[in-house]
Design an enzyme around this catalytic site. Structure first.
Site, mmCIF file in Angstrom:
data_model
loop_
_atom_site.group_PDB
_atom_site.id
_atom_site.type_symbol
_atom_site.label_atom_id
_atom_site.label_comp_id
_atom_site.label_asym_id
_atom_site.label_seq_id
_atom_site.Cartn_x
_atom_site.Cartn_y
_atom_site.Cartn_z
ATOM 1 N N ASP A 39 0.814 -1.210 0.000
ATOM 2 C CA ASP A 39 0.000 0.000 0.000
ATOM 3 C C ASP A 39 0.854 1.270 0.000
ATOM 4 O OD1 ASP A 39 -2.216 1.587 0.098
ATOM 5 O OD2 ASP A 39 -2.733 1.144 2.181
ATOM 6 N N HIS A 40 0.447 2.224 -0.791
ATOM 7 C CA HIS A 40 1.110 3.528 -0.850
ATOM 8 C C HIS A 40 2.609 3.401 -1.047
ATOM 9 C CE1 HIS A 40 -1.784 6.735 -0.488
ATOM 10 N NE2 HIS A 40 -2.538 5.919 0.206
ATOM 11 N N GLU A 67 -3.041 -0.287 -8.625
ATOM 12 C CA GLU A 67 -3.837 0.894 -8.254
ATOM 13 C C GLU A 67 -2.983 2.151 -8.317
ATOM 14 O OE1 GLU A 67 -6.849 0.945 -5.239
ATOM 15 O OE2 GLU A 67 -5.857 2.556 -4.145
ATOM 16 N N LYS A 77 -8.905 9.784 9.340
ATOM 17 C CA LYS A 77 -8.851 8.408 9.827
ATOM 18 C C LYS A 77 -9.838 8.165 10.970
ATOM 19 C CE LYS A 77 -5.125 7.647 7.314
ATOM 20 N NZ LYS A 77 -4.945 6.636 6.302
ATOM 21 N N HIS A 109 -9.881 5.706 -0.296
ATOM 22 C CA HIS A 109 -8.885 5.551 0.766
ATOM 23 C C HIS A 109 -9.390 6.158 2.066
ATOM 24 C CE1 HIS A 109 -5.041 4.825 -1.810
ATOM 25 N NE2 HIS A 109 -6.073 4.111 -2.213
HETATM 26 ZN ZN LIG Z 1 -4.378 6.952 0.276
#
Ligand SMILES: [Zn+2]
Length: 494
Positions: free
Chosen positions: A165-166, A274, A316, A348
């Protein structure tokens, strides 16, 4: 152990019962003449194998009473992957909804699987960024091992994904792909020009004029002289907005293409690729989204999903902040662009966005990728607040004292002063903190500091007791996840 081995041999687990051993009956499986079962003993979780053959021989472990008691090690996970393909991660493509369920603790997998099982959506159980690895002191091997053993424990055979991820750096991309990760989220933030947003129109025009004429002509022909035709999307390019988008995204588009050609197109297996452009200074307008997507399409870069930065705020662990009417309007265009180019819209920081979940389900026609990460950590903290108030109080206090440090990593608008002081809360009232946004964010962003905190003698200040508590409360934790993540799925229409 003898009694357990006999029960496994006979295939009738109900003949065994012992207060010292917890049996995960869903894990029971047979490979040829070999039977496998996951249990928890006083020494932790163990894999038990009974029978004869390659799988049995390849598992590292101790032979006890005619069976093999194997630790949940990295090597044994690789052996399981080889003989039980459903324990290895897979790519999903664009025709099914997917949910990233990043598990920073390595213990949320079973609850996540119980939540998603049987639904029209697939889990990406292994999903961590390099930042999360650093903050938790884990490796991608650890992350993948935890996901695979969770799948085995639950006997879940519908497949799961693993998302690097990222990722920004090539070395990290190589690392994730080498380990068999099946999804790659390319974070383009270092190639997105974030200095443009604050410039005046004249400054933007001046910078734009410095670009090669060939490049300017390319963009102007495609976006000013030709109208974009995407059914369901409202797209209107002004000269100024185009100049700005080109300055912000042109280098990022080159970066996306280069990574695709070097690592994705050359791979001998499928990977869900992605593109993340969500970490920018401004929300991604539908026009900017279309421009990036259209350029990628023309260069032959096929993607699994794209994550724009939506208007409003996706902080978040708390609900959406912003104008829902505007969100809906832009979402309709973002979703239409994704449909047009045949990829999934990716959301996200998708945990706890209850007020916009129904819109996301609706406009994407149920085909989306949504990422959640820290919300399972908060559910773990909720368990601690319920059953171990003393530990909760110490963690909460520590989080308050170190909150400022944690804000270096996460953008939140927490009002620390609005959190009810610990001294005023009864033990029974401690779980209520997990229902209050400021306290949620306080504990959400300090996870790394809490897990890594050490006493003067080098021992862990909270982590050991925390994991011990969660191990004892495994079912309560899973139940919390089923309820909390279950609400996400329900509102998303799954
Ligand atoms: Zn993100």
């Amino acid at each position: 152990m003898k009694q357990l081995i006999e029960a496994i041999k006979s295939g009738n687990l109900s003949t065994f019962s012992s207060p010292a051993v917890k049996v995960y009956a869903s894990s029971f499986t047979q490979v040829g003449s070999i039977s496998l079962l996951l249990v928890r003993t006083e020494a932790g979780k163990k894999l038990i194998a009974v029978g004869e053959g390659d799988l049995y021989n390849q598992l590292n472990g101790e032979v006890v009473d005619g069976g093999k008691v194997a630790p949940l090690s990295h090597e044994n996970r690789l052996t399981l992957n080889q003989f039980l393909p459903y324990t290895a991660p897979q790519a999903f493509g664009t025709q099914v909804a997917t949910m990233g369920l990043g598990d920073r603790l390595g213990i949320a997998g079973p609850g996540h699987i119980q939540t998603i099982r049987g639904k029209d959506i697939r889990p990406v159980l292994a999903q961590q960024s390099i930042r999360e690895l650093a903050l938790t002191g884990r490796t991608y091997e650890d992350v993948l091992d935890a996901a695979a053993y969770a799948v085995f424990q639950e006997g879940y055979k519908d497949g799961y994904g693993a998302d690097g991820d990222h990722l920004k750096k090539e070395e990290d991309i190589k690392y994730a792909l080498r380990l068999g990760f099946t999804m790659l989220t390319l974070d383009c933030s270092e190639n997105i020009n974030n200095t443009i947003e604050s410039l005046s129109e004249a400054e933007i025009a001046a910078q734009y004029e410095q670009l090669p004429a060939r490049l300017r002509n390319h963009y102007e022909n495609r976006y000013l002289e030709t109208a974009a035709n995407v059914p369901g999307a409202t797209l209107y390019y002004t000269r100024q907005a185009l100049q700005k988008d080109v300055l912000i995204y042109d280098a990022a588009i080159n970066f996306m293409e280069a990574i695709f050609r070097k690592y994705i197109a050359t791979l001998d297996r499928a990977v869900d690729f992605e593109i993340s452009i969500d970490e920018t200074a401004t929300p991604t307008s539908p026009e900017a989204h279309y421009l990036v997507a259209n350029e990628l399409h023309d260069r032959g870069v096929s993607i699994f999903s794209m994550a724009p930065r939506f208007c409003g705020e996706f902080q978040k662990g708390i609900d959406y902040i912003g104008d829902i009417t505007q969100f809906e309007l832009e979402l309709a265009s973002h979703a239409a662009i994704a449909v047009h180019f045949e990829y999934k819209l990716s959301i996200h920081s998708g945990s706890d966005k209850f007020s916009v979940f129904p819109l996301i389900g609706q406009y994407t026609n149920g085909l989306f990728h949504i990422k959640t990460a820290g919300t399972n950590w908060l559910e773990a903290v909720r368990v601690v607040a319920k059953v171990n108030p003393s530990l909760y109080r110490r963690m909460h206090q520590y989080a308050l004292e170190h909150f400022a440090e944690a804000t270096a990593y996460y953008h939140v608008t927490t009002d620390i002063g609005a959190i009810v002081p610990l001294a005023e809360s009864t033990d029974a009232g401690l779980p209520d903190y997990m229902d209050e946004n400021n306290a949620r964010q306080l504990l959400h962003i300090t996870y790394g500091l809490l897990l890594q905190a050490k006493n003067a003698d080098g021992s862990k200040q909270f982590a050991d007791e925390f994991f011990q508590t969660l191990e004892e409360q495994e079912d309560t934790f899973a139940e919390g996840l089923r309820y909390h993540i279950g609400r996400h799925l329900e509102l998303l229409g799954k």
